[in-house]
Design a protein around this motif. Structure first.
Motif, PDB file in Angstrom:
ATOM      1  N   SER A  24      16.761   8.807  27.913  1.00 59.92           N
ATOM      2  CA  SER A  24      15.659   8.937  27.130  1.00 59.92           C
ATOM      3  C   SER A  24      14.855  10.509  27.358  1.00 59.92           C
ATOM      4  O   SER A  24      14.463  11.158  26.681  1.00 59.92           O
ATOM      5  N   ALA A  27      17.176  13.250  26.403  1.00 62.20           N
ATOM      6  CA  ALA A  27      17.277  13.341  24.968  1.00 62.20           C
ATOM      7  C   ALA A  27      15.876  14.146  24.248  1.00 62.20           C
ATOM      8  O   ALA A  27      15.925  14.861  23.549  1.00 62.20           O
ATOM      9  N   SER A  33      19.124  12.770  20.144  1.00 63.01           N
ATOM     10  CA  SER A  33      18.678  11.310  20.243  1.00 63.01           C
ATOM     11  C   SER A  33      19.537  10.873  21.387  1.00 63.01           C
ATOM     12  O   SER A  33      20.167  11.504  22.089  1.00 63.01           O
ATOM     13  N   GLU A  34      18.926   9.700  21.971  1.00 57.97           N
ATOM     14  CA  GLU A  34      19.610   9.107  23.188  1.00 57.97           C
ATOM     15  C   GLU A  34      20.989   8.753  23.129  1.00 57.97           C
ATOM     16  O   GLU A  34      21.606   8.856  23.880  1.00 57.97           O
ATOM     17  N   ILE A  37      22.893  11.868  23.773  1.00 62.00           N
ATOM     18  CA  ILE A  37      23.013  11.837  25.201  1.00 62.00           C
ATOM     19  C   ILE A  37      24.316  10.987  25.656  1.00 62.00           C
ATOM     20  O   ILE A  37      24.865  11.370  26.743  1.00 62.00           O
TER      21      ILE A  37
END
Length: 192
Positions: A24, A27, A33-34, A37
């Protein structure tokens, strides 16, 4: 941001951090977005593993960390003149196993399962940062609860606790009229 740019960002962040970084957080820094990633990290992990690159990315629950590959351990050790970490004694390994499978647990619970005093083993595991304090039980004396750490996961090559092999939980003989229960857990501020 295109996939290769995300991969470069993940590699740069992990290299600079030198410790686990949450997906997170990466990101947010990269503005993606996660999921992107996770995809980029998995792509790097696969490619570097296939190419037998000297560096690996390991996943630790919802975080990633860059480290040297295991096959390069001898060379890295010689270059940095570091000694191997001390091994775990059988008592420490027993105590760590109890914490890993039954966490959060008190020292008294560890001692009850092992049948011997575990003060030294718990102290040694804390010193090696394999376990940490996780709060206190809401009972008289307020005993400390222990749980495993990300160092534990990294040391044993686990992504999360769900990767632990299944075991048969101990069947503890409890004298008639007594109960073995962990009361309600209370996390206090200041405990980690």
């Amino acid at each position: 941001m295109e996939q290769t740019a995300i991969e470069r960002a993940v590699a740069a962040i992990l290299f600079a951090a030198g410790e686990p970084v949450g997906a997170s957080r990466m990101a947010m820094a990269a503005g993606v977005s996660e999921e992107e990633i996770h995809t980029a990290a998995q792509s790097l992990m696969s490619r570097w593993n296939y190419e037998r690159f000297g560096i690996r990315i390991v996943r630790l629950e919802d975080a990633y960390q860059m480290c040297s590959s295991g096959e390069m351990a001898d060379v890295v050790t010689k270059a940095l003149e570091t000694r191997k970490p001390p091994r775990l004694s059988p008592a420490q390994l027993e105590a760590l196993t109890i914490v890993a499978y039954y966490q959060p647990v008190t020292k008294a619970y560890i001692e009850q399962l092992r049948g011997v005093d575990s003060s030294y083993a718990v102290s040694a595991l804390l010193g090696k940062q394999l376990i940490t304090e996780a709060g206190r039980l809401n009972v008289p004396g307020r005993p400390i609860l222990y749980e495993t750490t990300p160092v534990f996961l990294r040391t044993f090559g686990l992504t999360g606790l769900e990767d632990l092999p299944p075991i048969e939980k101990a069947d503890i003989h409890i004298p008639e009229g007594q109960q073995l229960q962990l009361p309600e857990v209370s996390k206090e501020e200041g405990t980690v």
